[in-house]
Design an enzyme around this catalytic site. Structure first.
Site: not given
Ligand code: R5P
Length: 283
Positions: A185, A187, A216
């Site tokens: 990322k 900015r 999600t």
């Molecule tokens: C985060 O630390 C995990 O490795 C995944 O990136 C995360 O759980 C993904 O979550 P979501 O699908 O809600 O963005």
């Protein structure tokens, strides 16, 4: 000979394991009482036997089922109980972020350890959570099998959604024999954030983004959109644990994902990769 019990969440993984290990699947009577409480009875005699119980701890009812299966095995005199947890749910809360919080990864590990002699899990969110179990605990990874599946997709580069996950992308890229990188990322100004591969150019490339969990779908959807807008040809989403909560699939598809691939630690129509061969190596 090993004896295997497949919990409701992991029946097919248990069957695959039984085939690989030439083990016998045991019959279990599982019933719900009128108030929905669970009744568990192992129908075979397990006295002095070495038993493997396979059960993903997600969603919640499968946790109670695992505890009862372990208890039934113990009460019936099993000599050794190996608990295989393809997806260790509750692992993401592995520390106290705010005072007063429960550490669910630790709480569950303690309870599972009571009636277990050995624990095996797959791609735990953080490797150190294995130390929360008071019995020997080991992990294996779905990444090599996922990478093998991706070979035929003509992948040019594997990406991790963030720097912390880059080892996973590197491991997959070595098997696929392609480049790897991670999404970074930057900015640009007060209102604009750019997300793109740190070092590589994705234009006209077939890209696979690999993560341990898709919940999600937010993390992946953001990356897919950016890669597509930067000219990526195909974008594959691959994960070990496909939770696909809420409208995750719709988010990924709308973002322009070519295919969603997960292992069968959580069984869904996206489970293209079997985890049993990796687990079997640890038994
Ligand atoms: C985060 O630390 C995990 O490795 C995944 O990136 C995360 O759980 C993904 O979550 P979501 O699908 O809600 O963005």
């Amino acid at each position: 000979m090993d004896y295997i019990i497949g919990g409701t969440a992991s029946k097919s993984v248990a069957e695959d394991l039984a085939q690989i290990l030439k083990a016998k699947i045991l019959d279990v009577d599982l019933k719900r009482f009128p108030d929905d409480e669970l009744y568990v009875r192992i129908q075979d005699d397990v006295k002095n036997k070495e038993l493997i119980i396979v059960q993903t701890t997600y969603p919640d009812p499968n946790i109670v089922e695992l505890f009862l299966l372990q208890n039934a095995a113990k009460e019936s005199g099993a000599k050794k109980i190996t608990v295989v947890i393809p997806y260790y749910g509750y692992a993401r809360q592995d520390t106290k972020f705010k005072e007063g919080e429960a550490i669910s990864a630790k709480a569950l590990a303690k309870l599972i350890s009571i009636n277990a002699d050995k624990v095996i899990t797959v791609d735990p969110h953080k490797e150190y959570i294995l130390d929360f179990f008071s019995k020997p605990a080991h992990s294996c990874s779905a990444v090599p099998e996922i990478a093998k599946y991706l070979i035929e997709k003509k992948i040019d580069m594997v990406l991790a959604p963030d720097k912390g996950a880059v080892d996973r992308a590197k491991k997959a890229s070595e098997i696929i024999n392609c480049d790897f990188d991670y999404m970074e990322k930057t900015r640009i100004d007060g209102n604009t954030i750019e997300i793109k591969p740190k070092n590589l150019d994705s234009e006209n490339k077939n890209v696979a983004i690999i993560d341990d969990i898709v919940s999600t779908g937010g993390t992946m959807a953001k990356s897919i959109k950016e890669l597509k807008s930067q000219g990526a040809k195909k974008v594959f989403v691959a994960c070990t644990h496909g939770l696909f909560a809420g409208n995750a699939i719709e988010k990924l598809t709308t973002a322009g994902c070519t295919q969603i691939i997960s292992s069968d630690t959580i069984i869904s129509k996206y489970s293209k990769v079997k985890i049993a061969p990796a687990i079997a190596k640890l038994i």
